[in-house]
Every structure is written in C-alpha cells, then in structure tokens.
Write a protein that holds these residues in place. Structure first.
Motif, mmCIF file in Angstrom:
data_model
loop_
_atom_site.group_PDB
_atom_site.id
_atom_site.type_symbol
_atom_site.label_atom_id
_atom_site.label_comp_id
_atom_site.label_asym_id
_atom_site.label_seq_id
_atom_site.Cartn_x
_atom_site.Cartn_y
_atom_site.Cartn_z
ATOM 1 N N THR A 62 4.830 14.147 6.402
ATOM 2 C CA THR A 62 3.932 13.417 6.258
ATOM 3 C C THR A 62 2.672 13.565 4.903
ATOM 4 N N TYR A 63 2.570 14.938 4.954
ATOM 5 C CA TYR A 63 1.398 15.054 3.931
ATOM 6 C C TYR A 63 2.097 15.500 2.500
ATOM 7 N N ALA A 64 3.412 15.591 2.380
ATOM 8 C CA ALA A 64 4.266 15.542 1.259
ATOM 9 C C ALA A 64 4.999 14.461 0.851
ATOM 10 N N SER A 65 4.813 13.520 1.893
ATOM 11 C CA SER A 65 5.093 12.177 1.834
ATOM 12 C C SER A 65 6.844 11.954 1.244
ATOM 13 N N ALA A 66 7.403 12.507 2.130
ATOM 14 C CA ALA A 66 8.928 12.362 2.027
ATOM 15 C C ALA A 66 9.533 11.012 2.556
ATOM 16 N N ASN A 67 10.054 10.238 1.476
ATOM 17 C CA ASN A 67 10.618 9.094 2.006
ATOM 18 C C ASN A 67 11.779 8.969 3.076
ATOM 19 N N THR A 68 12.789 9.921 2.625
ATOM 20 C CA THR A 68 14.023 9.940 3.501
ATOM 21 C C THR A 68 13.637 10.428 4.809
ATOM 22 N N PHE A 69 12.841 11.371 4.968
ATOM 23 C CA PHE A 69 12.632 11.849 6.356
ATOM 24 C C PHE A 69 12.061 10.583 7.175
ATOM 25 N N PHE A 70 11.298 9.924 6.727
ATOM 26 C CA PHE A 70 10.626 8.742 7.686
ATOM 27 C C PHE A 70 11.805 7.463 7.833
ATOM 28 N N GLU A 71 12.510 7.295 6.941
ATOM 29 C CA GLU A 71 13.586 6.470 7.141
ATOM 30 C C GLU A 71 14.544 6.898 8.090
ATOM 31 N N ALA A 72 14.770 8.252 7.948
ATOM 32 C CA ALA A 72 15.692 8.815 8.788
ATOM 33 C C ALA A 72 15.185 8.778 10.395
ATOM 34 N N THR B 274 7.758 1.288 6.839
ATOM 35 C CA THR B 274 7.152 2.498 6.567
ATOM 36 C C THR B 274 6.718 2.947 5.158
ATOM 37 N N LEU B 275 7.479 2.271 4.069
ATOM 38 C CA LEU B 275 6.962 2.527 2.804
ATOM 39 C C LEU B 275 6.009 1.738 2.198
ATOM 40 N N GLY B 276 5.281 0.883 3.207
ATOM 41 C CA GLY B 276 4.473 -0.272 2.628
ATOM 42 C C GLY B 276 4.711 -1.069 1.629
ATOM 43 N N PRO B 277 5.627 -2.189 1.838
ATOM 44 C CA PRO B 277 5.957 -3.151 0.756
ATOM 45 C C PRO B 277 5.139 -4.257 0.812
ATOM 46 N N ASP B 278 4.571 -4.383 2.142
ATOM 47 C CA ASP B 278 3.784 -5.668 2.189
ATOM 48 C C ASP B 278 2.459 -5.614 1.614
ATOM 49 N N SER B 279 1.951 -6.951 1.358
ATOM 50 C CA SER B 279 0.790 -7.112 0.684
ATOM 51 C C SER B 279 -0.325 -6.707 1.737
ATOM 52 N N THR B 280 -1.201 -5.940 1.155
ATOM 53 C CA THR B 280 -2.178 -5.252 2.310
ATOM 54 C C THR B 280 -3.633 -5.616 1.759
ATOM 55 N N ALA C 286 0.808 -1.238 0.028
ATOM 56 C CA ALA C 286 -0.221 -0.083 -0.065
ATOM 57 C C ALA C 286 0.826 1.216 -0.122
ATOM 58 N N GLY C 287 2.230 1.169 -0.308
ATOM 59 C CA GLY C 287 2.983 2.207 -0.324
ATOM 60 C C GLY C 287 3.105 3.021 0.787
ATOM 61 N N SER C 288 3.114 4.527 0.634
ATOM 62 C CA SER C 288 3.421 5.357 1.633
ATOM 63 C C SER C 288 2.262 5.520 2.592
ATOM 64 N N PRO D 49 11.748 22.629 -6.408
ATOM 65 C CA PRO D 49 10.203 22.626 -7.075
ATOM 66 C C PRO D 49 9.390 21.858 -5.876
ATOM 67 N N ALA D 50 8.200 21.828 -6.290
ATOM 68 C CA ALA D 50 7.364 21.336 -5.284
ATOM 69 C C ALA D 50 7.316 19.578 -5.484
ATOM 70 N N PRO D 51 7.499 18.972 -4.384
ATOM 71 C CA PRO D 51 7.774 17.411 -4.345
ATOM 72 C C PRO D 51 6.530 16.690 -5.043
ATOM 73 N N SER D 52 7.065 15.750 -5.796
ATOM 74 C CA SER D 52 5.902 14.952 -6.452
ATOM 75 C C SER D 52 5.349 14.096 -5.502
ATOM 76 N N PRO D 53 4.211 13.686 -5.863
ATOM 77 C CA PRO D 53 3.569 12.400 -4.879
ATOM 78 C C PRO D 53 4.638 11.193 -5.022
ATOM 79 N N THR D 54 4.767 10.626 -3.865
ATOM 80 C CA THR D 54 5.675 9.736 -3.789
ATOM 81 C C THR D 54 5.220 8.283 -3.417
ATOM 82 N N PRO D 55 5.905 7.259 -3.607
ATOM 83 C CA PRO D 55 5.365 5.862 -3.208
ATOM 84 C C PRO D 55 5.467 5.735 -1.646
#
Length: 821
Positions: free
Chosen positions: A477-487, A530-536, A419-421, A815-821
């Motif tokens: 959270t609302y911009a969905s930054a991957n690196t922040f959550f892993e950090a 935290t990036l939701g790789p598991d079947s959901t 389910a991704g982010s 530029p504005a962040p793209s929606p993220t996985p």
C-alpha cells in the motif's frame, strides 16, 4: 448658491421653486392642455364620483372603468433585493442581485430623509388618499406649459415601481411604464386601494426601499452607502438627505460623480422645498447648500457574482463561490430567482486564512520564473473531517473568462483521467473488512508483473518501478505496488469488485455512483479500478480520506453554514450529513498504514515530501497512465486535502509544463509534484491546531483471519512437516543458513507467528555452523534475531519478515520502488 430664503414661495438670486406657473404662455401650450386635462379629468372623476352624485353619463362611465381596475399589489412581498454570500467569519465574498438593493427598516430611515423626499416629490403626501386631485390638476397645467413637474403621488410612484419590478416579461415591463391614460387610471385606482390597506409610514418606507437612486443603488440604504460610504443611513445630514432625495427624478442626470453641477442644483431645489414646508430652518438650509457634493472617483460598486468575488486573484474565491451557488440550487432547492432577488445572507464554511494559504501554495508550485503554467493546473480543496465543511478551494488558474482564466468547476467536478493509485486505499479497506491480514499475508509476483487468472480481464499488469517479488498488504500500500493489488483482487476477491466499488461510493465518491460505472466496474470485472483510471472529483476524494481520520464516519462536503432570509429568520438547512461507513478499528489501522507513506523514516514510500514535523499526517499518492495527472490525498486528524495536477484541456496527454519538473524522468509523480503542494498549504494551516497523534492500529484488524503458526525451529524436516500439517499448513524449504541449530534441522521459518489458514510456511535448514542460539529464542522464537528468512511472509514495514505487531524494521527493496501510478 447663496443664502436661502422664502419670499412668497420664490427663491432668491433669480431661482424659483419648480412647479410655479408662468402666466405668459403660448397658444400651443393651451392646445396641449386640452388633451392633458381629459386624462386629469378622468382621474379626478374616478376619485370624486364615489362620493358625489349627478355628474352625468360620461362621468359615470369613466368612474365605472376606474373602479373596475384590478389591484393585486401586496407590500408584504418585498421588492427584489441582493443576496450576500460571506465567509465563515462574516466577511462578504460577493453579492448576487438583479437590483443591488438592501432593505432598510422603518427605524433605520431618519426623519430628514423622509421629509426631503416628501417635500420634493409629494408635498401633500400626508393629506391625500393616494391620488392628489389638487396637485394633479396643478401639475397638469405646469406640465403642458413646459415644466417637468410630475403628477404622480409617492403612492402612485410606488404602484408603478411594484408593477415594473414584478413584471415577468418584457411586454409586462413595457406596459408598466407606458405613457397612457389606461396605465394612469390603473395606478390611481391601486394607489387608493393601497392607502386603505397600509399606513403612510409603510408606504413611504417601501417607496424609499424600491426607488432607483443611481450608481447601481436601489433603495435608500445602498444610496447612502454609494454616495456617502463613511456615513450610516440613520446618521445622514440635511445636505446628504437632500442630495439623495433629489436623485429619484433622474438618477443619471443628477449623479454627482458625473454631473456635479446638476446634482448641486437639484439639491438646492430639495432644500428650498424643505424650507418652504418648514422642515428645516433657513440656517440649516444655507449651511447644507454650501456643502460640496460627492466628487472624484465613485466608490467601487459592490461585487456582483463570482467573477467579482472579494480578494481578487490572490484569494481566487470564484470557484468556491460557484460551488456555493450550485450547492444552494441542487442540494437546498433555492432557485436562481430566489438567490438573485431574495435578499438572503448565506454564511459559508470558507476560512479566508486557509483559502489564501492554499492558494499561495498552488500558485507558487505552478509558477516558474514569474510565469504560471498555461496547461498544467493544480487544484486543492480542503475539508474539515468531523463536519464535511469545505474550508478552502484553491486553483492555480484564476477564475474568470479572460485568456488564461477559466470558470470550469475543476475542484468539485470529475475532471481529467482519474486519480491513479489513490484508489488502492479502497481496496485496502475492502481487504481489511474481509480480514485479510495486514502483514503476514504475502503475494509473490515475479519480475514485477502479474497476469490475472480469475478475471475476465487477462492482460498483464506491471509495476512502475522495481519491487521485491514478495510483498505484504501494508508494504504494497504505502510503496504502491500495482501487481500486488491486482493479484489481491484476483486471488482473494476472485475478481468480484462489488465490495471495493461500494467502499469507494460509501466514502463519498458519488460521481462513481451511476449504473453505467457500476456495470463497467462490477459486471465487467474492471480489475484496473484499483489503479484509479476513472475520472474523479477532487472534493469527493478529500472527503473520502477524511472519513479515515473521522473514526470511519463519512461527512458529505458542504459549503454552507447558515442562511438567513430577508426578514432575519434562519432558513432551515441540513446540518453536517455524517454516516458511519467504516469500522473505527479498520479506519485506525488503515490510517497507520497511510501514515507510513508520509513518514521520512520509512523506505520505499512515495510521499515523504508531505511530512509536517510534529504533526500527524497520512495520505496516498496517485499517478495516471502516461503521467497525465498526479495526485496526493493527504489528511491530518482535523483536515483533509486533495491535490490534483492535470491539464483540463488535454486530460489524456502527459503533463509537459509542470514548473521545475518538465523533462525529469520519474519526477512527475504524485509524490514529486502533488505532495509538496499539499505540504506547503497544510504546514502553515496546522500551526493553529494541536499536535494530535493518530489512534493506534487494532491488533485484531492487523491479524485478520490469520491463525497461530507453531514453531518448528530445531525440528528435522519430517517432524516439522507433520507438525505444520496438523495445523493445516504446508511447508517449503527455501534454502539453508548458518545456525547453531544442528545440521538439517529447521533454523528459521516464515511466517513465524501468524499465517492465513492453509498457507505454506517457508523454512530454512541449518548448516550446523554458527554461534549458540540466543537464550530468548528458546522462549520467543518469533523475535527478529531468531528468524532469518528474508524472502517469505511479511514483517511490519518490510516485505519479508513474519512480524505481526511491533517496531517497524527498515524495508529492504533493492532498488527502492519508484512512486507508482
């Protein structure tokens, strides 16, 4: 057929009553009689010998065998009858049955039906005691002479039917209908016992409920509905009752839709029998005989099973129907046999209006130029937050087994690649429980990448898009930054994912609650969790996000409101299963963060297309690796829905046939595909609900474990360093700025109000150039116009300022962040 009259038991116009013997028979018929009379004699002996002595050794032997027959039949155990599954408004969805039967009470069966069946099948029903010796011998003579007159009483026929339908194997069913003297003896013995135990009215009512009347109708109640759909059973006319009574001898031969002339002739025989017995007048018989029999196209048979659920493809209820059956078995303990023969009425939680609206949305978005996507499939289960009631379950693939259809449980099973982010929400909640400040805590991940230092996993993580180097928890959270959550997991949780994993399970992701997945995530320090790789499971995700709208109380999804058994009694089933799993203050605060994801006035968010003007909405997008699946989990104060778009046949492959999005780079994300589906389903649905606002965020949760930061504006660097060090903070000069503050003194600081213990406070020194400092800054130096550092901590709504609570400034990622996985 002409006028009906009785003349010495005969019908006019060359017709005679069935069963009248012809004296001119052949010698061969006499030979048949010898064999038949031996069986009849045994039955007669079995009846008579208990009362008459001196019949001889042979008769005694027959009587002993007769009386030793074992009978275990019980009319209290009702015959198999259909179960009906209804929507929440009582509208039938489908029927489950082995025999399509709906039991009629004795009061529902009108006298004319009872009279008709007795006259044609067992005219001495009210005189004999279960076996009619007189009728048996008479019928035997007629049968051997070529007529088709049955020898069994209604009681014996009932015994036969009970044995047949109660048989548990093919051999037992065969034995129940075999034409042997042994079966006849046993039936006769059981018929006598039955008449000792039950009244005639009970026996006749049970017979009429168990008999097969053709057209897939078992029992007189459904027979009336099948042949006369506009007439209720208690209102059947003489003609209608006669037609139905005539069916039991041969339901297929006398089916009026297939054999109208045979059906009319059989009805004529029944009317004559009723006239003979004085149950109707000549005028009634004549009038009834002239009525037409049902003709044309037979009424559609009542839906059997989920593939024939009501509403067809427009409502596409088959998936929900399957879910109801699975839930009834797994959660309520009902067996397959109980469901298909127990005669239950199962009232479900399905709202037909919501179902149709949601179904229209998934169909619309997965169709282009009249052609529906063949690979990409959209699902949307909708759950009521306060109860867990499943109100809709939409799927873009039609339920069925034909090409292009599917019966896979896509909306309520773990399918696809993940389910991704959307899983970042579980990390957000765990962080707030740990008192990580929402805004003043920031993490810097240069170049949109991060390599963990405390985890077993050491691979470098990248953002799907461009983000500022420094972000806070809210914006990330609302911009969905991957690196922040892993950090965040690396630095604040030290790669202990037990709290994050448990938060997901507590919010209802039971699919994840297995030793194998726990071992992989927790013991294996799967930071990518935290990036939701598991079947959901989409249904579980809808329920999970609904927990936030429900003050942190999770309610397990359920599809059943009520079950009533075949006696009209309520079956005890659990009510809503709800449990407080998140502190309400945390739930409110997290909801305010996720509200920003759908707010069109907030920059950098990912789900603007889900916004419904005038209604409170919140949610989170998600996209898996290679754009193999896109998600949006959205919720309002009343309802939650999870949209997932993926290819069930190739769950790891990129989506290639999403209508309107194929080939458009960056558009096949949760915000571009899934959020509009959610919006178009929920916008009409929400018109029936009040415009309820979200509860306010909790200041203590927002602040977390942050402590006040002393203002050092106007101090020289040495004094500022000492002041901050006295409170446990470090200091870092990050530049200079024009300011009315004297040169080389602190012009601004970030954070300026709260920070986490031990944080380094970033300051900028004054150039000595600039206008006078606004007067309010002498009193409240934390005001936006007083702090000008844009690269440090984090103000609300932007990845830099030090604001803790207050209006949301416009974020400035470029530029504005793209929606993220």
């Amino acid at each position: 057929m002409g006028r009906l009259e009785l003349r010495d038991g005969a019908l006019p116009a060359g017709r005679r009553l069935s069963g009248v013997a012809d004296p001119h028979r052949t010698f061969n018929a006499s030979l048949k009689l010898v064999g038949a009379v031996s069986v009849a004699g045994a039955l007669a002996a079995g009846v008579a010998l208990p009362f008459v002595g001196g019949a001889g050794v042979m008769a005694s032997t027959v009587a002993d065998g007769f009386n030793n027959q074992q009978c275990t039949l019980d009319l209290a155990s009702q015959p198999a009858q259909r179960t009906v599954i209804t929507a929440s408004n009582g509208q039938p969805i489908t029927y489950l049955y082995q025999q399509n039967r709906d039991i009629a009470s004795a009061k529902e069966i009108p006298p004319v039906v009872r009279q008709a069946i007795v006259s044609i099948e067992d005219r001495r029903f009210y005189q004999h005691h279960g076996v009619d010796v007189q009728g048996l011998l008479r019928a035997t003579v007629r049968t051997t002479s070529g007529d088709t007159q049955g020898a069994s009483t209604l009681t014996q026929q009932l015994v036969k039917q009970l044995n047949l339908y109660g048989a548990s194997s093919a051999d037992a069913r065969k034995a129940a209908v075999e034409q042997t003297a042994g079966r006849k003896l046993k039936e006769a013995r059981c018929a006598l016992e039955m008449e000792k135990t039950y009244s005639k009215d009970q026996i006749l009512t049970n017979y009429l409920n168990i008999a097969n009347f053709g057209a897939g109708a078992y029992g007189v109640k459904l027979a009336a509905k099948s042949y006369f759909p506009k007439t209720r059973l208690p209102e059947l006319s003489v003609s209608q009752a006669a037609l139905i009574a005539g069916m039991v001898q041969s339901p297929s031969r006398y089916n009026p839709y297939r054999h109208p002339q045979a059906a009319k002739a059989r009805r004529h025989e029944v009317l004559a029998a009723m006239l003979r017995d004085g149950k109707i007048t000549v005028a009634q018989a004549t009038e009834a005989d002239q009525e037409p029999v049902p003709a044309g196209t037979p009424p559609a048979s009542q839906a059997l099973g989920c593939a024939n659920a009501s509403g067809g493809a427009s409502y596409n209820i088959g998936f929900f129907c399957d879910y109801v059956i699975e839930y009834a078995k797994d959660q309520l303990g009902l067996s397959e046999e109980q469901l298909y023969s127990g005669g239950y009425r199962i009232t479900t939680t399905l709202n037909p209006v919501m179902q149709l609206t949601a179904q229209n949305s998934v169909y619309s978005h997965m169709t282009q130029d009249g052609v529906r996507a063949q690979h990409a499939t959209a699902v949307l289960p909708i759950v009521e937050n306060a109860t867990g009631y499943v109100r809709a379950m939409a799927v873009s693939k039609t339920y069925g087994t034909k090409p292009g259809q599917t019966v896979d449980p896509l909306p309520y099973r773990a399918m696809g690649e993940g389910a991704g982010s959307t899983y970042k929400v579980f990390t957000l909640l765990a962080a707030l429980k740990r008192k990580v400040p929402l805004r003043v805590y920031s993490i810097t991940t240069p170049n949109n990448e991060y390599t963990p230092t405390n985890c077993q996993t050491r691979g470098t993580i990248h953002n799907a898009g461009h983000y500022p180097d420094t972000n806070n928890l809210e914006f990330a959270t609302y911009a969905s930054a991957n690196t922040f959550f892993e950090a965040l997991i690396d630095q604040q949780f030290h790669c202990d994912l037990s709290e994050i994993y448990q938060t997901a399970v507590d919010l209802g992701l039971k699919t994840l609650d297995t030793p194998a997945i726990r071992h992989k995530v927790v013991d294996g320090q799967q930071i990518s969790f935290t990036l939701g790789p598991d079947s959901t499971n989409p249904l579980e995700m809808a329920g999970a996000f609904g927990t936030l709208a429900n003050e942190g109380k999770h309610c397990d999804p359920t599809p059943i409101l009520k079950i009533v058994d075949n006696a009209g009694k309520n079956v005890r089933i659990p009510g809503p299963q709800c449990k407080q799993v998140i502190d309400p203050a945390i739930a409110h605060t997290a909801t305010q963060v996720l509200e920003k994801d759908t707010d069109p006035g907030v920059s950098g968010n990912t789900a603007k297309r889900a916004h419904i003007p005038g209604y409170a909405t919140a949610g989170k997008t998600g996209t898996t690796q290679n754009n193999a699946a896109v998600w949006f989990i959205g919720f309002t104060p009343q309802l939650s829905g999870a949209v997932a778009v993926f290819d069930p046949k190739a769950p790891s492959s990129p989506l290639t046939d999403v209508p309107g999005y194929s080939g458009r780079a960056g558009d096949v994300f949760g915000g571009g595909v899934a959020a509009p589906i959610w919006h178009d389903a929920f916008a009409p649905i929400m018109q029936a609900y009040p415009q309820t606002p979200w509860p306010a965020e909790d200041p203590d949760v927002v602040r977390g474990n942050a402590v006040p930061v002393p203002s050092v504006i106007g101090m020289d660097l040495q004094q500022a360093t000492a002041t901050l060090a006295a409170q446990g903070f470090g200091i870092k000069v990050v530049g200079t700025q024009d300011s009315p503050v004297p040169k080389d003194q602190v012009a601004s600081q970030s954070p300026s109000n709260y920070a986490m213990p031990g944080d380094t406070i970033q300051v900028m020194l004054s150039t000595g150039k600039g206008g006078p400092l606004p007067p309010e800054c002498l009193i409240l130096p934390s005001l936006p116009q007083c702090t000008q550092v844009g690269t440090g901590g984090g103000g609300r709504g932007r990845p830099g300022g030090g604001g803790l609570i207050g209006p949301t400034p416009t974020p400035t990622p470029t530029p504005a962040p793209s929606p993220t996985p």
